[in-house]
Design an enzyme around this catalytic site. Sequence first.
Site, PDB file in Angstrom:
ATOM      1  N   PHE A  13       0.844  -1.202   0.000  1.00 38.16           N
ATOM      2  CA  PHE A  13       0.000   0.000   0.000  1.00 38.16           C
ATOM      3  C   PHE A  13       0.876   1.248   0.000  1.00 38.16           C
ATOM      4  O   PHE A  13       0.525   2.271  -0.560  1.00 38.16           O
ATOM      5  CB  PHE A  13      -0.909   0.008   1.235  1.00 38.16           C
ATOM      6  N   CYS A  14       2.000   1.173   0.717  1.00 43.24           N
ATOM      7  CA  CYS A  14       2.886   2.337   0.819  1.00 43.24           C
ATOM      8  C   CYS A  14       4.327   1.837   0.868  1.00 43.24           C
ATOM      9  O   CYS A  14       4.646   1.076   1.775  1.00 43.24           O
ATOM     10  CB  CYS A  14       2.565   3.139   2.081  1.00 43.24           C
ATOM     11  N   PRO A  15       5.176   2.147  -0.065  1.00 41.05           N
ATOM     12  CA  PRO A  15       5.023   3.206  -1.063  1.00 41.05           C
ATOM     13  C   PRO A  15       4.198   2.835  -2.299  1.00 41.05           C
ATOM     14  O   PRO A  15       3.895   3.717  -3.081  1.00 41.05           O
ATOM     15  CB  PRO A  15       6.465   3.480  -1.474  1.00 41.05           C
TER      16      PRO A  15
ATOM     17  N   SER B 293       6.806   0.898   3.819  1.00 43.96           N
ATOM     18  CA  SER B 293       7.303   2.214   4.208  1.00 43.96           C
ATOM     19  C   SER B 293       8.656   2.126   4.907  1.00 43.96           C
ATOM     20  O   SER B 293       8.851   1.267   5.770  1.00 43.96           O
ATOM     21  CB  SER B 293       6.321   2.868   5.182  1.00 43.96           C
TER      22      SER B 293
END
Lengths: 76, 377
Positions: A13-15, B293
């Site tokens: 989802f992220c990044p 992340s």
Amino acid sequence: MAERIVVDARGSFCPGPLMELIARLKFAAVGEEIEVLSTDKGSAADIPEWLRKVGHELLDTREEAGVWHIALRKSK
Amino acid sequence: MKILIVGGGMGGTILGNNLARRLAPEMRAGKVQLKMLSASDKHMYQPGLLYLALGRMTPDELYRDQVSLLEPGIDFEVDPVVSFELDHNQVKTKSGKTHGYDILVIATGSRPVPEMIPGLAENAETFYTEETALKMFKRLQAFQGGRVVIAVGVPHKCPMAPLEITFMLHDYFKDRGIRDKVELHYTYPVGRVHSLENVAKWAAPEFDRLGITYETLFNMKEVDGANKVVKTEEGSEAKYDLLITIPAHKGMEVIESNKLGAGGFIPTDKTKLTMEGRTNVYVIGDTTNIPISKAGSTVHYQVETLGENLAAIVKLGSPVREHDGKVFCFIECGKDRATYATFNYTVPPDPKPPTRAVHWFKMAYNKLYWTSARGLL
């Protein structure tokens, strides 16, 4: 021929798949092929759009069992 | 059993403390040795740099002595690794020592590399080191108005930083009474204002409400400092009076020089946290190539899994669970409001409207971090 680089961005989802691709492209050589694996259906549209804008070659887009495979060649 | 942790940042420190508690009986009995090698005797609270750049924290608040954070029993040395000899289960350090291991954990982190974009380092302000954050603080103080462009490199540490600095700059200029003289222009590499779809859906109308302009699919190619223009891979250009960048990052040079992974990021199994092709080498935090992340909370949750698994390997002979990819990120939305995003490999985030309460929780966490690093929180 060199082996195709796989960017496995399934479940990212992220990044996210496009950002993962942009990051990996920096360390690839011109002419190298990359295949992005993504479970985000938006990638099938976002990644080709970005490739067109920037000038890398889209080789193939297909979906298999909920996973999009987007293959490209670094062109510059 | 010898467990060797390379790296004394957030990941290595929490893991060391986690293991020292879980394995205290085995360490007392001499059955387990826990060693940590680091490049520094200081530990920095990196998220504090954002506040330093805006004059809301001071440099001394960012540091503690590394030794003061570690559980007794951890054999800590400031002696960075220069060579990973994985086929021989050993590493060599700058001082010339060789350290063998049964289990190796690599937690060397990442570093900003603005120099990868021609003209960026010379012409942009950033806040990813103490030196650059202080320079940005002084530049902001002297700034009296004009066009501020926020430009984002890929990959970067702390995915919320681009949004946070933009919202915080809005309040910073407002408090100085010059917001009407400042045009804030936010740019982002992918086709929406944040990689997380739900965060982007919330942030774009916030930008509209605050009069912050934005453009997407904006990947820096070069910065023309003479003409104050950022040029992009996509062919667009952005004029600026003040350029602020979230720079691209690479893994540490020692990872690249040892050819452990492209860009210094080591190929890592995202649920086992093992280095690809190795069963006794684990990789955590920014050092991995996992598509997740690059953030402190990412490694915090990885360590919860890895600490439990490494202790289980000692006590039971095998790991006990897989990592789910949990992340929790605060999002500062100005000087006094914040929200958060929490997600994992399968569940996307659903951020709530910002509140003062979450902001004050973040302010508290800026102090509580040291408890977190000690492995208590």
